[in-house]
Design a protein around this motif. Structure first.
Motif, PDB file in Angstrom:
ATOM      1  N   GLU A  72      41.204  26.026 132.418  1.00 33.82           N
ATOM      2  CA  GLU A  72      42.245  26.502 133.226  1.00 33.82           C
ATOM      3  C   GLU A  72      43.586  25.996 132.360  1.00 33.82           C
ATOM      4  N   ASP A  73      43.614  24.831 131.902  1.00 30.84           N
ATOM      5  CA  ASP A  73      44.827  24.142 131.104  1.00 30.84           C
ATOM      6  C   ASP A  73      45.005  24.801 129.740  1.00 30.84           C
ATOM      7  N   VAL A  74      45.371  26.227 129.740  1.00 37.36           N
ATOM      8  CA  VAL A  74      45.705  26.862 128.405  1.00 37.36           C
ATOM      9  C   VAL A  74      46.869  27.463 128.674  1.00 37.36           C
ATOM     10  N   GLN A  75      47.557  27.783 127.360  1.00 36.39           N
ATOM     11  CA  GLN A  75      48.415  28.523 127.165  1.00 36.39           C
ATOM     12  C   GLN A  75      48.151  30.119 127.012  1.00 36.39           C
ATOM     13  N   THR A  76      49.059  31.130 127.627  1.00 31.01           N
ATOM     14  CA  THR A  76      48.638  32.197 127.787  1.00 31.01           C
ATOM     15  C   THR A  76      50.007  33.372 127.597  1.00 31.01           C
ATOM     16  N   VAL A  77      49.799  34.481 127.224  1.00 27.21           N
ATOM     17  CA  VAL A  77      51.207  35.444 127.201  1.00 27.21           C
ATOM     18  C   VAL A  77      51.676  35.439 128.433  1.00 27.21           C
ATOM     19  N   ALA A  78      50.919  35.417 129.574  1.00 28.04           N
ATOM     20  CA  ALA A  78      51.173  35.583 131.215  1.00 28.04           C
ATOM     21  C   ALA A  78      51.875  34.479 131.709  1.00 28.04           C
ATOM     22  N   GLY A  79      51.546  33.042 131.073  1.00 27.56           N
ATOM     23  CA  GLY A  79      52.047  32.043 131.623  1.00 27.56           C
ATOM     24  C   GLY A  79      51.025  30.813 131.417  1.00 27.56           C
ATOM     25  N   THR A  80      51.489  29.723 131.857  1.00 29.05           N
ATOM     26  CA  THR A  80      50.409  28.623 131.697  1.00 29.05           C
ATOM     27  C   THR A  80      49.338  28.279 132.683  1.00 29.05           C
ATOM     28  N   GLY A  81      48.215  28.579 132.276  1.00 28.75           N
ATOM     29  CA  GLY A  81      46.850  28.467 133.191  1.00 28.75           C
ATOM     30  C   GLY A  81      46.374  29.885 133.169  1.00 28.75           C
ATOM     31  N   MET A  82      44.776  29.464 133.162  1.00 29.65           N
ATOM     32  CA  MET A  82      44.084  30.773 133.320  1.00 29.65           C
ATOM     33  C   MET A  82      44.052  31.300 134.235  1.00 29.65           C
ATOM     34  N   SER A  83      44.427  30.872 135.509  1.00 34.44           N
ATOM     35  CA  SER A  83      44.377  31.173 136.688  1.00 34.44           C
ATOM     36  C   SER A  83      45.142  32.402 136.944  1.00 34.44           C
ATOM     37  N   HIS A  84      46.387  32.754 136.138  1.00 32.64           N
ATOM     38  CA  HIS A  84      47.074  34.050 135.992  1.00 32.64           C
ATOM     39  C   HIS A  84      46.273  35.307 135.916  1.00 32.64           C
ATOM     40  N   TYR A  85      45.022  35.017 135.371  1.00 35.58           N
ATOM     41  CA  TYR A  85      44.139  36.110 135.049  1.00 35.58           C
ATOM     42  C   TYR A  85      43.082  36.356 136.092  1.00 35.58           C
ATOM     43  N   THR A  86      43.139  35.727 137.070  1.00 35.76           N
ATOM     44  CA  THR A  86      42.588  36.041 138.612  1.00 35.76           C
ATOM     45  C   THR A  86      43.334  37.223 139.222  1.00 35.76           C
ATOM     46  N   GLN A  87      44.464  37.446 138.844  1.00 33.96           N
ATOM     47  CA  GLN A  87      45.373  38.361 139.208  1.00 33.96           C
ATOM     48  C   GLN A  87      45.243  39.856 138.522  1.00 33.96           C
ATOM     49  N   GLU A  88      45.535  40.746 139.563  1.00 32.75           N
ATOM     50  CA  GLU A  88      45.532  42.302 138.861  1.00 32.75           C
ATOM     51  C   GLU A  88      46.830  43.062 139.031  1.00 32.75           C
ATOM     52  N   PRO A  89      46.822  44.082 138.214  1.00 32.92           N
ATOM     53  CA  PRO A  89      48.164  44.616 138.236  1.00 32.92           C
ATOM     54  C   PRO A  89      48.241  45.811 139.517  1.00 32.92           C
ATOM     55  N   ARG A  90      49.211  45.743 140.171  1.00 34.01           N
ATOM     56  CA  ARG A  90      49.589  47.035 141.081  1.00 34.01           C
ATOM     57  C   ARG A  90      51.034  47.645 140.502  1.00 34.01           C
ATOM     58  N   LEU A  91      50.996  49.078 140.958  1.00 27.61           N
ATOM     59  CA  LEU A  91      52.109  49.811 140.514  1.00 27.61           C
ATOM     60  C   LEU A  91      52.764  50.221 141.857  1.00 27.61           C
ATOM     61  N   THR A  92      54.114  49.649 141.947  1.00 25.14           N
ATOM     62  CA  THR A  92      55.025  50.079 142.970  1.00 25.14           C
ATOM     63  C   THR A  92      56.314  50.382 142.773  1.00 25.14           C
ATOM     64  N   TYR A  93      56.443  51.724 143.097  1.00 25.75           N
ATOM     65  CA  TYR A  93      57.700  52.336 142.592  1.00 25.75           C
ATOM     66  C   TYR A  93      57.954  52.380 141.090  1.00 25.75           C
ATOM     67  N   GLY A  94      56.815  52.567 140.192  1.00 20.95           N
ATOM     68  CA  GLY A  94      56.963  52.608 138.880  1.00 20.95           C
ATOM     69  C   GLY A  94      57.171  51.097 138.124  1.00 20.95           C
ATOM     70  N   ALA A  95      57.024  49.870 139.055  1.00 19.03           N
ATOM     71  CA  ALA A  95      57.118  48.761 138.332  1.00 19.03           C
ATOM     72  C   ALA A  95      55.795  48.119 138.750  1.00 19.03           C
ATOM     73  N   ILE A  96      55.495  47.295 137.672  1.00 18.37           N
ATOM     74  CA  ILE A  96      54.159  46.274 137.808  1.00 18.37           C
ATOM     75  C   ILE A  96      54.351  45.060 138.597  1.00 18.37           C
ATOM     76  N   SER A  97      53.383  44.833 139.552  1.00 25.25           N
ATOM     77  CA  SER A  97      53.193  43.704 140.191  1.00 25.25           C
ATOM     78  C   SER A  97      52.124  43.015 140.060  1.00 25.25           C
ATOM     79  N   PHE A  98      51.819  41.565 140.278  1.00 25.46           N
ATOM     80  CA  PHE A  98      50.515  41.000 140.143  1.00 25.46           C
ATOM     81  C   PHE A  98      50.204  40.624 141.498  1.00 25.46           C
ATOM     82  N   VAL A  99      48.770  40.906 141.798  1.00 26.55           N
ATOM     83  CA  VAL A  99      48.269  40.341 143.099  1.00 26.55           C
ATOM     84  C   VAL A  99      47.216  39.721 143.039  1.00 26.55           C
ATOM     85  N   ASP A 100      46.621  39.133 143.907  1.00 30.01           N
ATOM     86  CA  ASP A 100      45.132  38.336 143.766  1.00 30.01           C
ATOM     87  C   ASP A 100      44.050  39.582 143.568  1.00 30.01           C
ATOM     88  N   GLY A 101      43.338  39.086 142.551  1.00 28.52           N
ATOM     89  CA  GLY A 101      41.839  40.001 142.402  1.00 28.52           C
ATOM     90  C   GLY A 101      41.114  39.745 143.195  1.00 28.52           C
TER      91      GLY A 101
END
Length: 605
Positions: free
Chosen positions: A373-402
């Motif tokens: 879990e304790d890694v650096q990623t382009v999304a932020g610190t921690g691999m838990s960022h990658y348990t989230q998935e993208p959603r498109l709302t009014y043309g903008a990306i948000s991330f929600v729990d997968g």
């Protein structure tokens, strides 16, 4: 938050061993990256004349480049419109430039890299350039970024050798951030099992070329990655597991609103993590030993392509990290096979993504203590960022729990109830050398094959022998002089239908080769990447027709049981024909200087 479980003892031990083995090399690498970063923004060191040349074609962006302090993105693109997976990249530079302008920054296409399609060259002479194209891609990306005007790099690449070559370049330029933007898989076409059935029928003469062509065109039918889980899609998985993609972006189909929004979001995120901002994330910090271990775990949990056994050591070496075959073997021994995607099952990557995909899998592996879990990623610190998935709302990306539960347990299962308790990749060693075998799709009763060998120096000769009806008993087919020094180590994937038909007839069949078979070897036991290769004095050169060989995937051994076989004069092959035609003349220096397959078969690292 996922990842609260203690780290698995084997994962911890292998990571520590890699870090210890790599200590001096990694320290030297990081010292160089830190020194380069301390020099500040690249453009500050160019003369006015240098900069004028760099900005001359940039139109309205010229003033921002010449006088502004906003970051400048370098785009390294593998675009061409012959590769279905790379054709969508034609539109990316305009989207990226506009995204950069929207936040007061700039972006330039730094350069292009070659991208060849193994689907086009499979079984053809051009395949002999395929593996070496990885090194050419790294070199080409290096040339593109050598203009030294970029604060971060965006890498546009998907397929087999392209992503590994780009990662080698990203590590080499590790003092700037690196973010990879995928293009996504094509929508599902003809089911993969139906395609395989028609291929086998063609191999036996039951259907003609017209039916084969119809099936192939229905399988590969639109822009995007091929939908089976081969090297291209394994690469996309790897970029998420190693923290180089935005979360959930690997398997979104091309030319969709979500795909385009992820491209824009990726460009903006790259601008946020440069040294000019407050969240500097250079590639050298992302590409550490823990990231590569996470990548190995992903390879095993998904049943990914064996080509990554060649690519990962080369990628890691560019970042000052030394991987060995034993690392793959030990991590495979504790990583459950959680996915069944063709050729390991009937589903394709679109079905896998719909079932919960990488976000579900990463959450499960973190919960099981099988990932760092304790890694650096382009999304932020921690691999838990990658348990989230993208959603498109009014043309903008948000991330929600997968997904927290699998949506189809015939395709994707929890770590505690996986399809297999191990990842299915085994190291092989014995008096015939060292190599690997992928057994995730091989029936347990075929994990041990002991039989006489039949020796071939060309894959076409195997097919001729099959068509002549020469295989009538259990056989281990040895195809040698197929290593990187011999002919560039082409894939032998076109042998799969032939060997599958023989196996389906009730024969015990296996392949042993110093060449490649990729992740599509499927149900036939295939001992591949045997090193040292026959052309380099390897033991395969001493085998003769009729020798008894035992391939034991259960115990990880590959042994010739014929006494005194290694006291013979080694066989030689006429390799002179491998040096010319279809560009092979240009790669003589590569064949002469390539490293061992067990070390990644690399030239530039």
């Amino acid at each position: 938050m996922p990842g609260n479980s203690p780290l698995n003892d084997t994962i911890a031990r292998v990571t520590a061993r890699i870090e210890d083995r790599s200590r001096d090399m990694r320290r030297t690498y990081l010292d160089r990256m830190r020194q380069a970063a301390e020099d500040g923004p690249r453009r500050a060191h160019l003369t006015c004349g240098n900069q004028a040349h760099a900005y001359a074609a940039m139109g309205s962006d010229q003033d921002a480049l010449a006088t502004g302090r906003a970051p400048n993105l370098g785009i390294v693109s593998a675009y061409n419109d012959m590769l279905s997976a790379h054709q969508p990249y034609e539109r990316y530079p305009d989207m990226i430039r506009e995204a950069a302008r929207s936040v007061g920054a700039t972006a330039q296409v730094a350069g292009g890299v070659p991208a060849m399609c193994d689907g086009v060259t499979q079984g053809q002479v051009g395949m002999e350039l395929s593996l070496f194209s990885r090194d050419v891609i790294a070199l080409s990306a290096g040339v593109a970024l050598s203009h030294n005007t970029f604060d971060a790099a965006l890498y546009l690449g998907v397929c087999d050798k392209i992503v590994p070559g780009l990662v080698i370049a990203a590590a080499t330029f590790g003092y700037i951030p690196a973010l990879f933007l995928p293009a996504g898989p094509m929508p599902s076409g003809l089911p993969n099992d139906e395609k395989a059935r028609v291929r086998n029928q063609f191999a036996t003469g039951e259907v003609g070329r017209d039916e084969l062509m119809k099936a192939e065109m229905a399988s590969y039918h639109s822009p995007g990655t091929c939908t089976f889980y081969g090297t291209a899609n394994t690469n996309q998985m790897l970029m998420e597991f190693m923290g180089l993609h935005l979360p959930g972006s690997s398997f979104v189909n091309p030319n969709t609103p979500l795909r385009d929004a992820l491209t824009v979001a990726g460009a903006k995120r790259a601008l946020e993590i440069t040294a000019l901002g407050n969240d500097y994330r250079p590639a050298c910090d992302v590409l550490d030993a823990k990231a590569f271990v996470n990548g190995l775990v992903g390879l095993m949990a998904t049943g990914g392509s064996t080509n990554l056994v060649l690519h990962l050591p080369a990628m890691a070496r560019a970042a000052g990290i030394a991987l060995e075959l034993s690392d793959f073997d030990e991590i495979s021994s504790v990583t459950p096979l959680m996915a069944k995607v063709y050729p390991n099952g009937l589903a394709d990557v679109n079905h896998f993504h719909a079932a919960g995909g990488l976000q579900y899998m990463i959450g499960e592996l973190l919960d099981a203590g099988l990932m760092h879990e304790d890694v650096q990623t382009v999304a932020g610190t921690g691999m838990s960022h990658y348990t989230q998935e993208p959603r498109l709302t009014y043309g903008a990306i948000s991330f929600v729990d997968g997904a927290k539960e699998t949506q189809n347990d015939k395709i994707l299962r929890p770590a505690r109830d996986a399809f297999q308790t191990t990842g299915g990749l085994k190291q092989l060693s014995g008096n015939l050398g060292r190599g690997v075998i992928k057994i995730s799709a091989v029936a347990p009763e075929r994990h041990v094959i002991e039989a006489p060998v039949r020796i071939f120096h060309e894959q076409t000769d195997v097919k001729k022998a099959f068509q002549a009806g020469e295989f009538t008993s259990d056989t281990i087919v040895v195809v040698r002089f197929q290593g990187p020094k011999s002919n560039g180590m082409p894939e032998l994937h076109s042998l799969t239908p032939t060997l599958t038909v023989l196996q389906d007839r009730g024969l015990k069949m296996a392949l042993v080769t110093d060449g490649r078979m990729s992740g599509a070897s499927g149900k036939v036991p295939a001992a591949i990447h045997i090193s040292p290769e026959a052309a380099n004095g390897g033991p395969l050169a001493y085998l003769r027709d009729g020798d008894i060989v035992r391939l034991d995937a259960a115990n990880g051994t590959l042994t010739c049981l014929t006494e005194g076989f290694d006291t013979r004069e080694p066989a030689t092959a006429d390799l002179s024909g491998n040096g010319h035609g279809v560009g092979r003349e240009l790669f003589a220096a590569f064949r002469a200087n390539v490293g061992l397959a067990s070390d990644g078969a690399a030239v530039v690292v």
